[in-house]
Structure formats: C-alpha cells, structure tokens
Design an enzyme around this catalytic site. Structure first.
Site, short mmCIF file in Angstrom:
data_model
loop_
_atom_site.label_atom_id
_atom_site.label_comp_id
_atom_site.label_asym_id
_atom_site.label_seq_id
_atom_site.Cartn_x
_atom_site.Cartn_y
_atom_site.Cartn_z
N GLY A 1 -34.51 146.39 24.01
CA GLY A 1 -34.03 147.76 23.85
C GLY A 1 -32.65 147.97 24.45
O GLY A 1 -31.80 148.64 23.88
N CYS A 2 -32.41 147.37 25.63
CA CYS A 2 -31.09 147.47 26.25
C CYS A 2 -30.03 146.79 25.40
O CYS A 2 -28.90 147.26 25.31
CB CYS A 2 -31.12 146.87 27.64
SG CYS A 2 -31.98 147.89 28.86
N ARG A 3 -30.40 145.67 24.79
CA ARG A 3 -29.44 144.98 23.93
C ARG A 3 -28.99 145.89 22.79
O ARG A 3 -27.79 145.93 22.46
CB ARG A 3 -30.07 143.71 23.36
CG ARG A 3 -29.14 142.92 22.45
CD ARG A 3 -29.83 141.69 21.90
NE ARG A 3 -29.06 141.08 20.82
CZ ARG A 3 -29.51 140.11 20.02
NH1 ARG A 3 -30.74 139.64 20.18
NH2 ARG A 3 -28.74 139.62 19.07
#
Length: 449
Positions: free
Chosen positions: A413-415
């Site tokens: 998700g952070c990517r």
C-alpha cells in the site's frame, strides 16, 4: 421495479403495498451490496461466503469475503481500517495475489473501485439485508494499536513514554523477521538506487554513501545518528574511521546493532545505545544524521527537535534529515487510520517546506540543500515485498500469518502511495552557523549524486 445505479435490479411484487420501501424488497446478497456501493461495473471478481458473486469471472484479481466476522469488520469500520482488519484476520483475501506482495492486486482494486454513498433508501435496504448483528463492533486483530483517544494512558502524544511505546509497537516485532524482509543490510529506510537495475543491497549502501558524503565526514570526525535502527549508518561511518554514536528507542534494535558492531570489529569507533536522543549528553559533533525519525516526533515538536540537534553540533557541523514527507504543506498531518493503528501509532507527516521552515526558524542553522527520493522509496518497498515473498514460510513461522499479511499489505500500500505522489521522501542538509552567520562549507555541492 427498483434499479440501482450499479445495475442491480429488484422486481416489485404486486402484492406489496409500497414497492419503494426497503422492508418490502428482497434482501440483498453480499455481492449485490458491493455492486450498490461501488457505483458501477467492476473489473475485479468479488465472491462472498453467502454464495453470491459479481464482476468478471475471468478477472485477474478478486476479493473473497470468507466469513461473517469479515462483514462485521467492514461494516463497523468503513474504509481502509475495516478492509485491513478483515484482511489481516484472514476473513478477506485478495485472489491472484501473494499475501507477501499484494501490490498489483491493490493497485487494480484502487483503480477499479470508487465507493459512492448510496441513497438513503438503498442504505436502509443494505442495513436490513445485513442484519443488526453486523453493526455491533467486535474486537480487532491483536496487531492493532489502541485508538488515539485511548492512548492517553501511555502518556500525552509524543511524550517520552508514549513515543517509546509507539516505537516498540512497530520496531520490536522480531529482529529475525526484519532480516527476512530487509535483507543483509538490515536497513529500514529508503534506499538510493544508482540506476533502476541496481540491487537493494547496492542501493542501501549507496544511500549511506550519499549521507556520509553530504555530511562531509572525514576519518577522526564524530557522528551522532539519531533513530539509528540496526546501526547501518553507524557501521558505515565507523568502517571509514569516523567515531559514530547511534541511539534508538528500540531495545531489540540496539542489542542487534551492538552485536553487529562487535562482529565487524568496530568497537573502537562505533556504539549504539538504547536511548532517547534527548538524553544524549555528549555534544560538539561534526555531524548529525537523522534517517527516518522525524515521522515519529510530531510536527509541533520540530522546533525542540531541531534545536536539540543544533546544540549538539559544533560550529560548521552538518545535519542530514531524511524522512517521509507529504507533497504539500497543508494542515492535515496525521496518518490515516490503518497506518495509525497498525504501522506507526502517532505518526505525523508534513511537507518538506514545513521541515525547512521549522529548521530555519530555530535560528543558527542554514539550509544548504534538499532532495526528493520519492521514486527510490517505491523501488525500496518493491524489493522488501519481494524479500517477504521469498521468505514467506519462514516469516510466517517467526511472527504468525496475520502479522506477515499485515506487513505485505502495508508495504504494498505504501508503494502505491509513493508511486502516485501521495507521499514523498526528502533529504534536507543544513549547517550550524557561527555567531556572525558564517558557514565553513564549500561553495558548491561536494558529494557525488
């Protein structure tokens, strides 16, 4: 008949007195509810434990809702928190994706589904179809931190005790687990890739090289590394004859780092302490590096944080601040509910402009350079997810499947956030001026890119 925007159709019975009433319509299946709130046709496949499904049968990715508990999580915490709870608990799966790296599935899901608020009539129909039992909150997965308002028992936000608890929540998962995810460098911060084909280890070594050169460190100099993690920067500097002190609030990190220092024969030059940076008594350092700490200290504490660093530097000394940032400087600083509950409790992000302003406003410091490494962090996360996939069975044995699933979800998700410029990563370089406002630094950048 009543037709929802999604295309789901319910036929009215001629014997019913009011076909518009939700009480007079057949109960909706779970798949029909998904259609009603997703605002249109889906490109992903959705299946549910009640036997219903929607979306293309041949879709590459899908959502499988496996249990009634998962429905309760989704209903009682709409948005990313409910989805995370159901996914981490194993009540919701992403078909077509490895749990160690669900990036492609998440990206497809976020591209495809835009939830819309249905009409009041539709909401009433959905509520009746689900049943009241799903609107009663239940205990979240054990990996979830308390909500912000209940953390007061741990101290005021960003007090020493509460900061220590937040660091423990995230960083003391298991050193062995971090070895599986981070690889040999044991570096849990954004790498700097010299090119797109470089390995993660090459990129992490290159990041330490970049920080070292920006700080203009020479053999015999003294470095303070705040929030030093497992001591990667400390050991990099020590191998080059710099006397390096690292501090971390994670006891497990400090113990691992000290063992690595001994194993590398660096005891003469390197030390890592389990300590708050505010408790470092030494001063007159030639340089201070802060790599991945600013996210944890709170924007309101920036003046005290930067003033503390300034006071520990000698005149002409250099600071390198490396942290995740927002692409703007608006007031919304707090992380979203998923990140706050499962990843970085009390974490706050702001724009690089705010960081530079707060650093300038304390007086006695001059900002020399700033650099955005946003794309590099997306690539770093890609490689961490890859490591988790490669070591999945061992990681699950070490921390349990739900925690391993949490990490796969969080990193993927952070990517996406770094890919889409929702978050950035900035390095800011500054120097301590003398009492006449002079700086003893070269006229032009002295480091290699």
């Amino acid at each position: 008949m009543t037709t929802f925007k999604s295309g789901t159709t319910f036929r009215d019975s001629p014997t019913r007195p009011d076909p518009r009433s939700p009480l007079s319509s057949p109960k909706m299946t779970l798949a029909e509810i998904v259609e009603a709130i997703s605002g249109g046709s889906l490109d992903i496949r959705v299946t549910a434990y009640d036997g219903s499904s929607t979306g293309p049968v041949d879709a590459e990715f899908g959502l499988d809702l496996l249990t009634p508990r998962g429905t309760t999580y989704l209903v009682t915490a709409p948005g990313d928190l409910g989805l995370a709870r159901a996914y981490i608990a194993g009540d919701l799966t992403l078909r077509g994706a490895h749990p160690g790296d669900p990036y492609e599935a998440l990206r497809t899901l976020s591209d495809d589904v835009e939830f819309e608020r249905p009409s009041a009539l539709t909401l009433a129909h959905i509520a009746r179809s689900l049943g009241l039992e799903h609107f009663k909150p239940i205990a979240p997965p054990p990996q979830e931190a308390l909500p912000r308002w209940r953390r007061i028992a741990e101290g005021l936000r960003h007090s020493r005790s509460r900061d220590a608890d937040a660091i423990h929540h995230h960083y003391d998962v298991s050193n062995t687990f971090y070895e599986y995810v981070l690889g040999p460098s044991m570096t849990y911060t954004c790498a700097c890739f010299p090119d797109r084909e470089a390995s993660l280890e090459t990129a992490q070594e290159n990041k330490y090289r970049l920080v070292f050169e920006k700080l203009n460190l020479q053999a015999g100099d003294r470095l303070l590394d705040i929030g030093c993690g497992w001591g990667g920067m400390v050991r990099y500097a020590a191998r080059r004859g710099v006397h390096a002190l690292g501090v971390t609030l994670s006891q497990e990190q400090a113990e691992w780092a000290q063992r690595a220092i001994v194993a590398d024969g660096l005891g003469e030059f390197a030390e890592v302490r389990h300590s708050d940076y505010r408790d470092v008594a030494e001063g007159d350092f030639d340089a201070v590096s802060s790599i991945g700490l600013t996210e944890h200290i709170g924007v309101s504490n920036y003046p005290g944080y930067f003033a503390s660093i300034r006071d520990k530097l000698r005149v002409g000394g250099l600071l390198l601040n490396h942290c995740i940032t927002r692409p703007d400087n608006r007031e919304n600083k707090r992380a979203g509910s998923f990140i706050d509950r499962y990843v970085f409790p009390d974490g706050e992000l702001t724009g690089s402009g705010t960081i530079i302003t707060k650093l300038q406003d304390i007086g006695g410091m001059e900002v020399l350079h700033e650099e955005n490494l946003r794309e590099h962090y997306a690539m770093t996360l890609r490689d961490w997810n890859r490591n988790l996939v490669d070591n999945w069975d061992a990681a699950v044995t070490e921390v349990g499947e739900s925690t391993a699933r949490l990490w796969g979800l969080y990193m993927a998700g952070c990517r996406i956030g770094f890919d889409r410029n929702i978050v950035q990563l900035h390095q800011v370089l500054a120097t301590k001026l003398d009492d006449k406002g002079l700086a003893n630094v070269p006229l032009r950048p002295w480091w290699r890119p």
